[in-house]
Write a protein that holds these residues in place. Structure first.
Motif, PDB file in Angstrom:
ATOM      1  N   GLN A  60     -50.895  17.404  38.579  1.00  0.00           N
ATOM      2  CA  GLN A  60     -49.705  18.218  38.896  1.00  0.00           C
ATOM      3  C   GLN A  60     -50.522  19.374  38.268  1.00  0.00           C
ATOM      4  OE1 GLN A  60     -44.989  16.993  37.749  1.00  0.00           O
ATOM      5  NE2 GLN A  60     -46.308  14.986  36.087  1.00  0.00           N
ATOM      6  N   THR A  61     -51.585  19.829  37.281  1.00  0.00           N
ATOM      7  CA  THR A  61     -51.931  21.108  37.505  1.00  0.00           C
ATOM      8  C   THR A  61     -52.833  20.646  38.781  1.00  0.00           C
ATOM      9  OG1 THR A  61     -51.428  20.508  35.113  1.00  0.00           O
ATOM     10  CG2 THR A  61     -52.884  22.528  35.629  1.00  0.00           C
ATOM     11  N   LEU A  62     -53.396  19.732  38.673  1.00  0.00           N
ATOM     12  CA  LEU A  62     -53.809  20.064  40.015  1.00  0.00           C
ATOM     13  C   LEU A  62     -53.358  20.421  41.573  1.00  0.00           C
ATOM     14  CD1 LEU A  62     -57.022  16.793  39.893  1.00  0.00           C
ATOM     15  CD2 LEU A  62     -57.314  19.528  39.156  1.00  0.00           C
ATOM     16  N   VAL A  63     -51.839  19.810  41.234  1.00  0.00           N
ATOM     17  CA  VAL A  63     -51.195  19.433  42.932  1.00  0.00           C
ATOM     18  C   VAL A  63     -50.650  20.828  42.894  1.00  0.00           C
ATOM     19  CG1 VAL A  63     -48.989  18.918  43.379  1.00  0.00           C
ATOM     20  CG2 VAL A  63     -50.723  17.365  42.927  1.00  0.00           C
ATOM     21  N   GLU A  64     -49.883  21.881  41.566  1.00  0.00           N
ATOM     22  CA  GLU A  64     -50.028  23.000  41.675  1.00  0.00           C
ATOM     23  C   GLU A  64     -51.186  24.242  42.223  1.00  0.00           C
ATOM     24  OE1 GLU A  64     -47.007  24.039  38.626  1.00  0.00           O
ATOM     25  OE2 GLU A  64     -47.047  21.842  37.780  1.00  0.00           O
ATOM     26  N   ARG A  65     -52.465  23.330  41.756  1.00  0.00           N
ATOM     27  CA  ARG A  65     -53.408  25.028  41.946  1.00  0.00           C
ATOM     28  C   ARG A  65     -53.656  25.120  43.456  1.00  0.00           C
ATOM     29  NH1 ARG A  65     -53.692  29.236  39.711  1.00  0.00           N
ATOM     30  NH2 ARG A  65     -55.213  29.839  38.952  1.00  0.00           N
ATOM     31  N   PHE A  66     -54.009  23.689  43.740  1.00  0.00           N
ATOM     32  CA  PHE A  66     -54.263  22.978  45.226  1.00  0.00           C
ATOM     33  C   PHE A  66     -53.090  22.429  46.008  1.00  0.00           C
ATOM     34  CE2 PHE A  66     -57.872  22.622  41.944  1.00  0.00           C
ATOM     35  CZ  PHE A  66     -58.599  23.996  42.566  1.00  0.00           C
ATOM     36  N   PRO A  67     -51.984  23.590  46.380  1.00  0.00           N
ATOM     37  CA  PRO A  67     -51.160  23.076  47.128  1.00  0.00           C
ATOM     38  C   PRO A  67     -51.698  22.162  48.814  1.00  0.00           C
ATOM     39  CG  PRO A  67     -51.491  25.421  47.395  1.00  0.00           C
ATOM     40  CD  PRO A  67     -52.090  24.536  46.258  1.00  0.00           C
ATOM     41  N   GLU A  68     -53.042  22.540  48.941  1.00  0.00           N
ATOM     42  CA  GLU A  68     -52.934  21.994  50.399  1.00  0.00           C
ATOM     43  C   GLU A  68     -53.296  20.892  50.809  1.00  0.00           C
ATOM     44  OE1 GLU A  68     -52.634  23.780  52.913  1.00  0.00           O
ATOM     45  OE2 GLU A  68     -51.980  25.279  52.279  1.00  0.00           O
ATOM     46  N   ALA A  69     -54.527  19.793  48.769  1.00  0.00           N
ATOM     47  CA  ALA A  69     -54.654  19.007  49.021  1.00  0.00           C
ATOM     48  C   ALA A  69     -54.574  17.952  48.510  1.00  0.00           C
ATOM     49  CB  ALA A  69     -56.358  19.247  47.579  1.00  0.00           C
ATOM     50  N   TRP A  70     -54.557  16.657  48.759  1.00  0.00           N
ATOM     51  CA  TRP A  70     -54.122  15.588  48.381  1.00  0.00           C
ATOM     52  C   TRP A  70     -54.518  15.053  47.142  1.00  0.00           C
ATOM     53  CZ3 TRP A  70     -49.322  14.406  49.323  1.00  0.00           C
ATOM     54  CH2 TRP A  70     -48.819  12.426  49.397  1.00  0.00           C
ATOM     55  N   ILE A  71     -53.204  15.037  46.197  1.00  0.00           N
ATOM     56  CA  ILE A  71     -54.261  14.151  45.124  1.00  0.00           C
ATOM     57  C   ILE A  71     -53.529  13.049  44.466  1.00  0.00           C
ATOM     58  CG2 ILE A  71     -54.613  15.008  42.473  1.00  0.00           C
ATOM     59  CD1 ILE A  71     -54.640  17.879  44.111  1.00  0.00           C
ATOM     60  N   VAL A  72     -54.108  12.068  43.910  1.00  0.00           N
ATOM     61  CA  VAL A  72     -53.311  11.320  43.563  1.00  0.00           C
ATOM     62  C   VAL A  72     -53.754  10.520  42.502  1.00  0.00           C
ATOM     63  CG1 VAL A  72     -52.826   9.721  45.414  1.00  0.00           C
ATOM     64  CG2 VAL A  72     -55.187   8.905  43.838  1.00  0.00           C
ATOM     65  N   PRO A  73     -53.333   9.845  41.205  1.00  0.00           N
ATOM     66  CA  PRO A  73     -53.489   9.919  40.336  1.00  0.00           C
ATOM     67  C   PRO A  73     -53.882   8.229  39.920  1.00  0.00           C
ATOM     68  CG  PRO A  73     -51.195   8.715  40.275  1.00  0.00           C
ATOM     69  CD  PRO A  73     -51.702   9.046  41.806  1.00  0.00           C
ATOM     70  N   GLY A  74     -55.234   8.576  38.866  1.00  0.00           N
ATOM     71  CA  GLY A  74     -56.290   6.849  38.749  1.00  0.00           C
ATOM     72  C   GLY A  74     -55.559   6.677  37.473  1.00  0.00           C
ATOM     73  N   LEU A  75     -54.996   6.760  36.957  1.00  0.00           N
ATOM     74  CA  LEU A  75     -54.618   6.475  35.202  1.00  0.00           C
ATOM     75  C   LEU A  75     -52.466   6.738  35.525  1.00  0.00           C
ATOM     76  CD1 LEU A  75     -55.808   8.835  32.491  1.00  0.00           C
ATOM     77  CD2 LEU A  75     -56.653   6.919  33.649  1.00  0.00           C
ATOM     78  N   ASN A  76     -52.656   4.852  34.315  1.00  0.00           N
ATOM     79  CA  ASN A  76     -51.498   5.017  33.972  1.00  0.00           C
ATOM     80  C   ASN A  76     -51.441   6.137  32.406  1.00  0.00           C
ATOM     81  OD1 ASN A  76     -50.158   3.304  36.728  1.00  0.00           O
ATOM     82  ND2 ASN A  76     -51.112   1.984  34.797  1.00  0.00           N
ATOM     83  N   THR A  77     -50.115   7.427  32.666  1.00  0.00           N
ATOM     84  CA  THR A  77     -50.174   7.611  31.056  1.00  0.00           C
ATOM     85  C   THR A  77     -49.425   7.228  30.302  1.00  0.00           C
ATOM     86  OG1 THR A  77     -50.764  10.135  32.083  1.00  0.00           O
ATOM     87  CG2 THR A  77     -48.947  10.159  30.306  1.00  0.00           C
ATOM     88  N   THR A  78     -49.440   7.078  29.462  1.00  0.00           N
ATOM     89  CA  THR A  78     -48.737   5.538  28.554  1.00  0.00           C
ATOM     90  C   THR A  78     -47.895   6.202  27.298  1.00  0.00           C
ATOM     91  OG1 THR A  78     -50.642   4.357  29.057  1.00  0.00           O
ATOM     92  CG2 THR A  78     -49.230   3.473  28.218  1.00  0.00           C
ATOM     93  N   PHE A  79     -48.699   7.342  26.629  1.00  0.00           N
ATOM     94  CA  PHE A  79     -47.633   7.649  25.581  1.00  0.00           C
ATOM     95  C   PHE A  79     -48.861   8.430  24.666  1.00  0.00           C
ATOM     96  CE2 PHE A  79     -49.976   3.868  23.872  1.00  0.00           C
ATOM     97  CZ  PHE A  79     -50.689   4.030  22.660  1.00  0.00           C
ATOM     98  N   LEU A  80     -47.735   9.291  23.356  1.00  0.00           N
ATOM     99  CA  LEU A  80     -48.496   9.484  22.655  1.00  0.00           C
ATOM    100  C   LEU A  80     -48.755   9.526  21.475  1.00  0.00           C
ATOM    101  CD1 LEU A  80     -46.223  13.099  22.761  1.00  0.00           C
ATOM    102  CD2 LEU A  80     -48.018  12.870  23.976  1.00  0.00           C
ATOM    103  N   GLY A  81     -49.868   9.777  21.210  1.00  0.00           N
ATOM    104  CA  GLY A  81     -50.584   8.810  19.853  1.00  0.00           C
ATOM    105  C   GLY A  81     -51.522   9.155  19.646  1.00  0.00           C
ATOM    106  N   MET A  82     -52.304   8.096  18.528  1.00  0.00           N
ATOM    107  CA  MET A  82     -53.861   8.309  18.201  1.00  0.00           C
ATOM    108  C   MET A  82     -54.487   7.375  18.347  1.00  0.00           C
ATOM    109  SD  MET A  82     -53.223   7.781  14.255  1.00  0.00           S
ATOM    110  CE  MET A  82     -54.144   7.226  13.396  1.00  0.00           C
TER     111      MET A  82
END
Ligand code: SF4
Ligand code: SF4
Lengths: 226, 145
Positions: free
Chosen positions: A99-121
Motif C-alpha cells: 500500500q505504501t507503493l500504491v500511495e507513492r506510485f498512483p499510476e502503477a498497477w501493484i499486486v501482492p506476492g505475499l500473504n501477510t500472515t501475522f505479527l510474530g518471531m
C-alpha cells in the motif's frame, strides 16, 4: 516483526495477467528475515517467473529490485523509474509495503506476492510463531508477558477455558494453551495472585473495532509552513 | 520433440570435499562418465541456493544435480542436509514452473567413490535424455532458428 508467506506461483502468475514488463519488488526488513520477500526471494521469484512464462511459450521481461524497507517513502523513492517502466509490480513486502507503493506510485498497477500472515518471531530457524495482534491496549503486564489475545485461541482474559488439557489447547494439540503458560510462569515467579486479578471486558474500540487506527505525535511532526 | 541424438546439457554442483574428490577419483581411475556434465564447485552443498539452480535452467541446462558428502560425513557437519532441503524446495518450484522437479536430483557419495560419481552422471544423462530437452532451450532455439 511482520511474518508473511509467499503466494503460490500460479496465483502470482494470475495476478500478473497479460502484463509484459514485470517488476518484482522485494523488501529487506521483516519479510526478508522470514524468508518470504527479501532480496533472495525476490531473485528466486523473478527467475521462476521468467522460466514459467517461457515454458508457457509467452516470455516476459521480469526484473527485480529490493529496497531496505517498502513501508517508508524515502526507501521506495529510488524505485520510481523502474516502477514507471513496468506494466505490473509484484510486491514481496507485507500488505503495508504494497500500500505504501500504491500511495507513492498512483499510476502503477501493484499486486501482492505475499500473504501477510501475522505479527510474530522466528522461534527457531524455519519456524515462525504469532505473538501479538496489535490490540491497542497491551495487557502483557498482568499476564506474565504471555499474550492471551494472540496466543489463546479464544482470546480469554481471565484464565483458561475447560478445553485446556495437559498444557495444550483444545482447538489443536499443536497449540500451547496460553493460559497454562501464563499460570506456570506466574507460579514460578511467585506472582500467582495476578491470576486472581479480574480483567474487565477489553476495550476493543482501540483495536480494529474502532476502524483504521492512526497515531499523531505533535512533537515529531514537521511544522506546516506559515 | 525428437530424442534421437539428443545430448542433454547437465550442470552438476558439487562440494569441494567429497563431491569434487569423487570426480577426481573417477578421473584418476579413468572411469568414463558422460562429457555433457558441466561441473560447478561449491564450498559446501550447504551453499546450494535455488537461485543457482534456476539460473542454470535459465541458461539452458536440461538437468541439474548436486553432489554432496554422505549424510553424517559433511565437512561442515550438516551442510549437505541443508542443501538437500533446498533441493527439495527447488524441485517443487520446478514443478510449479512447469519444468518438472525430476530434472533436478541430489547424490551423496564419499571422495573415494569415483564409480558412484560416474554412475550419477550416467543416471542423470539417461533420465534427462528420456525426458527430452528443456522446454526453455526449445524456445530459445525456436527464437534463434
Ligand atoms: S514493508 Fe512490511 S515487511 Fe517491509 S519493513 Fe515495512 S513492515 Fe516490514
Ligand atoms: S495484549 Fe495486545 S498489544 Fe499486548 S501482545 Fe497481546 S495483542 Fe499485542
Amino acid at each position: 516483526m511482520i511474518i508473511g508467506e509467499q503466494k503460490p506461483l500460479e496465483e502470482i502468475k494470475e495476478l500478473i495477467g497479460d502484463a509484459r514488463k514485470v517488476l518484482v519488488a522485494g523488501c529487506g526488513t521483516c519479510v526478508a528475515v522470514c524468508s518470504a520477500g527479501g532480496e533472495r526471494e525476490a531473485q528466486i521469484l523473478a527467475s521462476a517467473l521468467r522460466l514459467a512464462f517461457q515454458v508457457d511459450g509467452n516470455s516476459r521481461e521480469v526484473t527485480e529490485a529490493t529496497v531496505q524497507r517498502q513501508c517508508e517513502w524515502e526507501y521506495i523513492d529510488p524505485l520510481a523509474e523502474q516502477v514507471a517502466e513496468s506494466d505490473v509490480v509484484v510486491s514481496l513486502a507485507c500488505g503495508i509495503g504494497v500500500q505504501t507503493l500504491v500511495e507513492r506510485f498512483p499510476e502503477a498497477w501493484i499486486v501482492p506476492g505475499l500473504n501477510t500472515t501475522f505479527l510474530g518471531m522466528p522461534q527457531e530457524q524455519g519456524i515462525w510463531v504469532e505473538r501479538c495482534q496489535a490490540c491497542g491496549q497491551c495487557i502483557l503486564g498482568v499476564t506474565a508477558g504471555i499474550c492471551p489475545i494472540a496466543r489463546c485461541s479464544k482470546q480469554l482474559l481471565n484464565g483458561p477455558c475447560g478445553g485446556s488439557h495437559d498444557g495444550k489447547c483444545e482447538v489443536n494439540p499443536d497449540i500451547e494453551c496460553a493460559w497454562h503458560l501464563i499460570y506456570e510462569r506466574l507460579r514460578k515467579l511467585g506472582k500467582l495472585e495476578l491470576m486472581l486479578r479480574f480483567q474487565p471486558a477489553k476495550d476493543w474500540s482501540v483495536s480494529r473495532d474502532g476502524g483504521p487506527r492512526r497515531i499523531v505525535r505533535e512533537d515529531l511532526r514537521v511544522l506546516p509552513e506559515t | 520433440m525428437s530424442d534421437n541424438g539428443f545430448e542433454p546439457q547437465i550442470t552438476a554442483f558439487m562440494c569441494i570435499y567429497c563431491g569434487y574428490m569423487a570426480a577426481d577419483t573417477a578421473g584418476a581411475l579413468r572411469i568414463p562418465y558422460p562429457a555433457n556434465v558441466k561441473l560447478v564447485k561449491l564450498p559446501c552443498t550447504g551453499k546450494t541456493d535455488p537461485r543457482y539452480i534456476l539460473q542454470a535452467f535459465e541458461e539452458g541446462a536440461d538437468g541439474v544435480y548436486v553432489v554432496a558428502c554422505p549424510v553424517g560425513n559433511c565437512h561442515h557437519v550438516r551442510g549437505n542436509e541443508r542443501g538437500y532441503a533446498r533441493v527439495q524446495r527447488t524441485k517443487k518450484l520446478l514443478d510449479a514452473i512447469g519444468l518438472g522437479g525430476e530434472r533436478l536430483e541430489m547424490f551423496f557419495m564419499s571422495g573415494g567413490q569415483g564409480q558412484a560419481f560416474a554412475d550419477a552422471a550416467k543416471e542423470m544423462t539417461e533420465r534427462i535424455r528420456s525426458l527430452g530437452p528443456s522446454p526453455i532451450k526449445e524456445r530459445v532455439n525456436e527464437l534463434t532458428g
